[in-house]
Design a protein around this motif. Structure first.
Motif, PDB file in Angstrom:
ATOM      1  N   LYS A   1     -12.424 -10.819  17.159  1.00 59.28           N
ATOM      2  CA  LYS A   1     -12.322 -10.647  15.724  1.00 59.28           C
ATOM      3  C   LYS A   1     -11.775 -11.914  15.076  1.00 59.28           C
ATOM      4  O   LYS A   1     -12.252 -12.360  14.042  1.00 59.28           O
ATOM      5  CB  LYS A   1     -11.399  -9.474  15.404  1.00 59.28           C
ATOM      6  CG  LYS A   1     -12.119  -8.343  14.718  1.00 59.28           C
ATOM      7  CD  LYS A   1     -11.162  -7.239  14.452  1.00 59.28           C
ATOM      8  CE  LYS A   1     -10.946  -7.094  12.966  1.00 59.28           C
ATOM      9  NZ  LYS A   1     -10.211  -5.887  12.644  1.00 59.28           N
TER      10      LYS A   1
ATOM     11  N   ARG B   1      -5.317   8.475   2.635  1.00 59.05           N
ATOM     12  CA  ARG B   1      -6.372   7.766   3.352  1.00 59.05           C
ATOM     13  C   ARG B   1      -6.952   6.660   2.492  1.00 59.05           C
ATOM     14  O   ARG B   1      -7.164   5.542   2.951  1.00 59.05           O
ATOM     15  CB  ARG B   1      -7.468   8.756   3.748  1.00 59.05           C
ATOM     16  CG  ARG B   1      -8.310   8.268   4.886  1.00 59.05           C
ATOM     17  CD  ARG B   1      -9.341   9.289   5.253  1.00 59.05           C
ATOM     18  NE  ARG B   1     -10.361   9.377   4.231  1.00 59.05           N
ATOM     19  CZ  ARG B   1     -11.291  10.325   4.206  1.00 59.05           C
ATOM     20  NH1 ARG B   1     -11.298  11.282   5.101  1.00 59.05           N
ATOM     21  NH2 ARG B   1     -12.202  10.337   3.265  1.00 59.05           N
ATOM     22  N   ALA B   2      -7.184   6.990   1.218  1.00 62.02           N
ATOM     23  CA  ALA B   2      -7.785   5.975   0.337  1.00 62.02           C
ATOM     24  C   ALA B   2      -6.825   4.807   0.112  1.00 62.02           C
ATOM     25  O   ALA B   2      -7.253   3.695  -0.164  1.00 62.02           O
ATOM     26  CB  ALA B   2      -8.156   6.602  -1.003  1.00 62.02           C
ATOM     27  N   THR B   3      -5.532   5.084   0.229  1.00 59.89           N
ATOM     28  CA  THR B   3      -4.567   4.031  -0.055  1.00 59.89           C
ATOM     29  C   THR B   3      -4.271   3.173   1.159  1.00 59.89           C
ATOM     30  O   THR B   3      -4.218   1.960   1.071  1.00 59.89           O
ATOM     31  CB  THR B   3      -3.237   4.648  -0.543  1.00 59.89           C
ATOM     32  OG1 THR B   3      -3.533   5.756  -1.364  1.00 59.89           O
ATOM     33  CG2 THR B   3      -2.437   3.642  -1.324  1.00 59.89           C
TER      34      THR B   3
ATOM     35  N   VAL C   1      -5.785   3.097   4.315  1.00 58.44           N
ATOM     36  CA  VAL C   1      -6.822   2.625   5.234  1.00 58.44           C
ATOM     37  C   VAL C   1      -7.847   1.831   4.447  1.00 58.44           C
ATOM     38  O   VAL C   1      -8.347   2.290   3.429  1.00 58.44           O
ATOM     39  CB  VAL C   1      -7.504   3.809   5.928  1.00 58.44           C
ATOM     40  CG1 VAL C   1      -8.513   3.312   6.940  1.00 58.44           C
ATOM     41  CG2 VAL C   1      -6.469   4.667   6.608  1.00 58.44           C
ATOM     42  N   LYS C   2      -8.158   0.653   4.929  1.00 55.85           N
ATOM     43  CA  LYS C   2      -9.103  -0.181   4.197  1.00 55.85           C
ATOM     44  C   LYS C   2     -10.315  -0.540   5.033  1.00 55.85           C
ATOM     45  O   LYS C   2     -11.055  -1.453   4.704  1.00 55.85           O
ATOM     46  CB  LYS C   2      -8.403  -1.465   3.725  1.00 55.85           C
ATOM     47  CG  LYS C   2      -7.276  -1.213   2.758  1.00 55.85           C
ATOM     48  CD  LYS C   2      -7.773  -0.620   1.458  1.00 55.85           C
ATOM     49  CE  LYS C   2      -6.729   0.167   0.708  1.00 55.85           C
ATOM     50  NZ  LYS C   2      -5.636  -0.627   0.238  1.00 55.85           N
ATOM     51  N   ASP C   3     -10.472   0.133   6.127  1.00 54.47           N
ATOM     52  CA  ASP C   3     -11.573  -0.219   7.003  1.00 54.47           C
ATOM     53  C   ASP C   3     -12.012   1.050   7.705  1.00 54.47           C
ATOM     54  O   ASP C   3     -11.176   1.746   8.278  1.00 54.47           O
ATOM     55  CB  ASP C   3     -11.087  -1.256   8.023  1.00 54.47           C
ATOM     56  CG  ASP C   3     -12.241  -1.871   8.770  1.00 54.47           C
ATOM     57  OD1 ASP C   3     -13.238  -1.160   8.989  1.00 54.47           O
ATOM     58  OD2 ASP C   3     -12.147  -3.043   9.145  1.00 54.47           O
ATOM     59  N   GLU C   4     -13.310   1.347   7.633  1.00 56.28           N
ATOM     60  CA  GLU C   4     -13.740   2.628   8.177  1.00 56.28           C
ATOM     61  C   GLU C   4     -13.472   2.746   9.672  1.00 56.28           C
ATOM     62  O   GLU C   4     -13.397   3.841  10.207  1.00 56.28           O
ATOM     63  CB  GLU C   4     -15.221   2.879   7.877  1.00 56.28           C
ATOM     64  CG  GLU C   4     -16.213   1.901   8.493  1.00 56.28           C
ATOM     65  CD  GLU C   4     -16.439   0.707   7.594  1.00 56.28           C
ATOM     66  OE1 GLU C   4     -15.575   0.445   6.731  1.00 56.28           O
ATOM     67  OE2 GLU C   4     -17.457   0.029   7.761  1.00 56.28           O
ATOM     68  N   ARG C   5     -13.261   1.611  10.329  1.00 50.95           N
ATOM     69  CA  ARG C   5     -12.973   1.691  11.760  1.00 50.95           C
ATOM     70  C   ARG C   5     -11.605   2.291  12.015  1.00 50.95           C
ATOM     71  O   ARG C   5     -11.318   2.777  13.100  1.00 50.95           O
ATOM     72  CB  ARG C   5     -13.049   0.296  12.379  1.00 50.95           C
ATOM     73  CG  ARG C   5     -14.469  -0.142  12.608  1.00 50.95           C
ATOM     74  CD  ARG C   5     -14.487  -1.579  13.006  1.00 50.95           C
ATOM     75  NE  ARG C   5     -13.931  -2.392  11.920  1.00 50.95           N
ATOM     76  CZ  ARG C   5     -14.087  -3.707  11.843  1.00 50.95           C
ATOM     77  NH1 ARG C   5     -14.735  -4.325  12.784  1.00 50.95           N
ATOM     78  NH2 ARG C   5     -13.580  -4.393  10.855  1.00 50.95           N
TER      79      ARG C   5
ATOM     80  N   GLU D   1     -14.054  12.922  11.828  1.00 50.57           N
ATOM     81  CA  GLU D   1     -15.460  12.561  11.673  1.00 50.57           C
ATOM     82  C   GLU D   1     -15.714  11.075  11.805  1.00 50.57           C
ATOM     83  O   GLU D   1     -16.840  10.638  11.909  1.00 50.57           O
ATOM     84  CB  GLU D   1     -15.951  13.027  10.308  1.00 50.57           C
ATOM     85  CG  GLU D   1     -16.178  14.514  10.292  1.00 50.57           C
ATOM     86  CD  GLU D   1     -16.376  15.029   8.897  1.00 50.57           C
ATOM     87  OE1 GLU D   1     -15.934  14.362   7.962  1.00 50.57           O
ATOM     88  OE2 GLU D   1     -16.970  16.087   8.771  1.00 50.57           O
ATOM     89  N   PHE D   2     -14.667  10.322  11.798  1.00 51.92           N
ATOM     90  CA  PHE D   2     -14.892   8.877  11.822  1.00 51.92           C
ATOM     91  C   PHE D   2     -14.742   8.298  13.212  1.00 51.92           C
ATOM     92  O   PHE D   2     -14.626   7.116  13.399  1.00 51.92           O
ATOM     93  CB  PHE D   2     -13.928   8.190  10.857  1.00 51.92           C
ATOM     94  CG  PHE D   2     -14.139   8.641   9.462  1.00 51.92           C
ATOM     95  CD1 PHE D   2     -15.201   8.139   8.740  1.00 51.92           C
ATOM     96  CD2 PHE D   2     -13.328   9.594   8.894  1.00 51.92           C
ATOM     97  CE1 PHE D   2     -15.425   8.562   7.456  1.00 51.92           C
ATOM     98  CE2 PHE D   2     -13.555  10.019   7.606  1.00 51.92           C
ATOM     99  CZ  PHE D   2     -14.599   9.502   6.884  1.00 51.92           C
TER     100      PHE D   2
ATOM    101  N   GLU E   1       0.819  -1.204   0.000  1.00 55.05           N
ATOM    102  CA  GLU E   1       0.000   0.000   0.000  1.00 55.05           C
ATOM    103  C   GLU E   1       0.854   1.255   0.000  1.00 55.05           C
ATOM    104  O   GLU E   1       0.530   2.247  -0.652  1.00 55.05           O
ATOM    105  CB  GLU E   1      -0.942  -0.017   1.213  1.00 55.05           C
ATOM    106  CG  GLU E   1      -2.097  -0.953   0.987  1.00 55.05           C
ATOM    107  CD  GLU E   1      -2.680  -1.516   2.260  1.00 55.05           C
ATOM    108  OE1 GLU E   1      -1.954  -1.593   3.266  1.00 55.05           O
ATOM    109  OE2 GLU E   1      -3.848  -1.883   2.239  1.00 55.05           O
TER     110      GLU E   1
ATOM    111  N   LEU F   1     -16.627   5.336  14.507  1.00 53.50           N
ATOM    112  CA  LEU F   1     -16.438   4.033  13.871  1.00 53.50           C
ATOM    113  C   LEU F   1     -15.218   3.317  14.409  1.00 53.50           C
ATOM    114  O   LEU F   1     -14.975   2.175  14.078  1.00 53.50           O
ATOM    115  CB  LEU F   1     -16.290   4.216  12.368  1.00 53.50           C
ATOM    116  CG  LEU F   1     -17.451   4.930  11.699  1.00 53.50           C
ATOM    117  CD1 LEU F   1     -17.091   5.320  10.296  1.00 53.50           C
ATOM    118  CD2 LEU F   1     -18.673   4.060  11.701  1.00 53.50           C
TER     119      LEU F   1
END
Lengths: 285, 395
Positions: free
Chosen positions: B190, B45-47, B49-53, B174-175, B20, B178
């Motif tokens: 998990k 961020r798009a690259t 992070v793959k989980d909104e948490r 803002e997240f 990544e 999550l």
């Protein structure tokens, strides 16, 4: 790569936030899949169509169901009809290629639009609906954009890599190896300003006072505790269309809020009987 | 900068990988972001992070790294901190305090002073969270918690009065809602989820009945006669009993979330709550546990024996709660908890008890041993291997 020259910057009918544009452009430039998550009804699926429109490419959608296998996307070998045909002595049964049915990925890899432009936008919708191994089975195909057809010994390769947009509703966790190869974007629920812009794009004639009241009610409704399905953008758009069609005056919305009644046409916003009851109960209190 | 961001993320527990990072660098080289910090932030961020948490954690790390760069460029953290507007603080508190509470604050040293402390606390914590701590944290240590006002729930920096400067975009965080770094247990559970998946997927799908087809074709004198069987759907039905109250709450929420996450995998997943031990009542909504109770008898009657029964609880209670009538802490029970447990185990023979308490402490709590005996040794710790064993015991 012809697709790289174009840049996505939202369209007349789709309001894209800054971060979404960057994510889409990164995915287009590097020809990597873009994984989009978000609450239902925030425009994940619509995004693919809008990206296709704005890049001037055709859209190929592959809607995933719980029974979908990765192989379905590549090709299917219809052995059963070949067997039948051989028993009935049909001509052409010797040619195995007659029984290979290309899947969506094959289509996307080799797609050439009517105007002769290669490349397309491939939407893999709701990838989490399928089996958990499904994304893993597609890793190599999406990475290299090629696959091998065992039956005919042919290799299908994408000359122009399609723009791949994948949506997920978070029903299952996706494997890490798959995630690493994607760009990721989480569509946040739009704030009031963005929402206003979205509504104005869809319903240009909406009156300001009606919009203000409707938005107030809508965001209030989303805050109601214990709703099973919170109303989302698509429901708000439907509701406003109904309000406009029925010519509900803004004062009626205001009155319903002040008197603690359900808003008019609330069936468009709440799709669940229990939610309606819950709201009714709260309103009466 | 990206290396620092990358290692910062890994330290913060965001599983970003080398691939990544390379993608990010490649995208930068191809000039995807048009030379603006905001774009670079969005791209990273798009690259990575793959989980909104993990988005919130990313925002925090990015702010740190970016602040570090700002310092070098002559912008000190103090300057950034000075941006916490007074009015915003006031509004924030006003929004969450009632008139009565405000009066009480007045009595406790006055509004201004309280605001000053809150501001200081904010500044202090922003500085300190470099160490990996959370921002304005648990209500327990905060003087503001006393008023039922938990600063953690407030989205710091989201108010419109904040300047729309570049650095603020990730400061909005803002997240936050999550983020899932709740407790230690999350990780274990998990992993547990992965186990359950395998467990849930035991009915492999077959459509063409190959054996049947061969047999029928042979009967037919070699003329093809296809035999199809319906696709076998996953038939696992799960009945979940969750212990709530006291120390269990944190575990339960994670368990429940994860169990509902695999809901699609099971044919049915039903859950009920109990407190400490199973008695004559269970409930489905913990908020209405005293008003909307469901008789356990009814549950026993409702679900047939092919349901798999999973208890989740720490099984830590007074032994009286298990063996004596009237031993329950919350109400007068006519029959001991043991009787109810046995009834449930008789109804659903495939049962396990999952215990979030680490196995090495089990010996210190007699009630754990007792319940272990009642469940005939089918109590398993809520760990990777424990779940593996539990799932095997269920199959």
């Amino acid at each position: 790569m012809s697709a790289t020259e174009a840049r996505f910057s939202g369209t007349a009918t789709y309001i894209a936030t800054e971060d979404l544009k960057v994510a889409v452009n990164a995915a287009v430039t590097l020809s990597r899949p873009l994984l989009v998550k978000g609450e239902p009804g925030t425009g994940k699926t619509v995004l693919a169509r809008e990206v296709a429109d704005s890049l001037g490419l055709d859209l190929i959608s592959w809607h995933i169901k719980s029974t979908t296998k990765a192989q379905h996307g590549l090709y299917e070998y219809d052995a059963v009809s070949r067997l039948r045909d051989s028993q009935l002595g049909e001509p052409g049964v010797k040619e195995i290629g007659n029984y290979i049915r290309p899947g969506r990925l094959w289509d996307a890899f080799t797609h050439v639009s009517g105007s002769g432009k290669a490349g397309c936008v491939l939407l893999i919708d709701e990838i989490d609906k399928a089996d958990i191994e499904f994304p893993n089975d597609l890793l190599l195909e999406l990475d290299r954009m090629e696959f091998h057809v065992h039956e005919t010994g042919q290799t299908v390769r994408a000359e122009t890599r399609p723009v791949v947009i994948i949506t997920s509703n978070n029903e299952k966790e996706l494997p890490d190896a798959f995630l690493r190869r994607c760009f990721f974007h989480y569509i946040r629920f739009p704030d009031v300003e963005t929402m206003r812009a979205i509504i104005e794009v869809h319903h240009p004639g909406v009156k300001d006072d009606l919009l203000a009241e409707a938005l107030g009610l809508f965001y209030g409704l989303r805050e109601v505790p214990g709703l099973k399905k919170r109303p989302s953008t698509s429901e708000l758009l439907d509701w406003i269309r109904l309000l406009m069609a029925d010519q509900v005056p803004p004062s009626a919305l205001k009155a319903s809020r002040e008197e603690g009644r359900l808003p008019p046409l609330s069936g468009a916003l709440l799709k669940n009987e229990q939610d309606l009851q819950q709201l009714d109960r709260l309103a009466r209190r | 900068m990206f290396l620092r961001l990358f290692f910062g993320l890994r330290e913060a527990g965001v599983p970003a990988s080398l691939l990544e990072l390379l993608t990010l660098i490649e995208a930068m080289a191809q000039r995807v972001p048009a030379f603006s910090v905001d774009d670079a932030y969005h791209l990273a961020r798009a690259t990575l992070v793959k989980d909104e948490r993990h988005l919130d954690r990313f925002d925090r790390v990015f702010a740190q790294v970016y602040q570090g760069l700002g310092e070098a460029a002559g912008e000190t953290p103090e300057e950034i901190l000075a941006d916490i507007p007074e009015a915003w603080l006031r509004k924030l508190a006003e929004k969450h305090l009632s008139e009565e509470e405000k009066a009480r604050i007045e009595a406790l040293g006055g509004w201004e002073e309280l605001m000053e402390t809150l501001k200081k606390r904010l500044a202090e914590q922003q500085g300190r969270h470099q160490g990996g701590n959370k921002w304005i944290g648990t209500a327990g240590t905060s003087p503001f918690g006393a008023y039922g006002y938990n600063p953690e729930g407030i989205r710091i920096g989201q108010h419109e009065s904040r300047h729309r400067r570049a650095v603020k975009v990730w400061d909005k965080r803002e997240f936050k809602n999550l983020d899932d770094t709740v407790e230690l247990g999350t990780r274990n559970v998990k992993v547990a989820l992965r186990r359950l998946r395998r467990f849930a997927r035991t009915g492999a799908a077959t459509e063409l009945d190959l054996d049947g087809t061969i047999r029928a074709t042979a009967h037919n004198g070699g003329l093809l006669d296809l035999k199809m069987v319906p696709e076998r759907h996953n038939a696992v039905k799960v009945l979940l009993f969750l212990d709530v109250g006291g120390s269990m709450d944190d575990h339960i929420r994670t368990c429940e979330e994860l169990f509902s996450a695999v809901r699609g995998e099971f044919k049915h997943l039903e859950y009920y709550y109990f407190h400490n031990c199973l008695y004559e009542f269970v409930w489905r909504d913990n908020k209405r546990r005293h008003t909307e109770r469901i008789p356990t008898h009814e549950v026993l009657r409702t679900y047939p024996a092919d349901y798999k029964l999973i208890f989740v609880g720490d099984a830590s209670m007074s032994p009286y709660e298990i063996v004596y009538p009237g031993g329950a802490v919350e109400h007068w029970n006519r029959e001991p908890g043991e009787a109810w447990l046995r009834r449930a185990l008789d109804t659903w023979p495939r049962a396990v008890w999952l215990n979030p308490v680490p196995e090495r402490y089990w010996g210190y709590t007699p009630s754990i041993g007792m319940i272990g005996k009642i469940t005939e040794g089918r109590m398993f710790p809520l760990t990777l291997s424990g779940l593996d064993q539990a799932m095997r015991a269920l199959l």
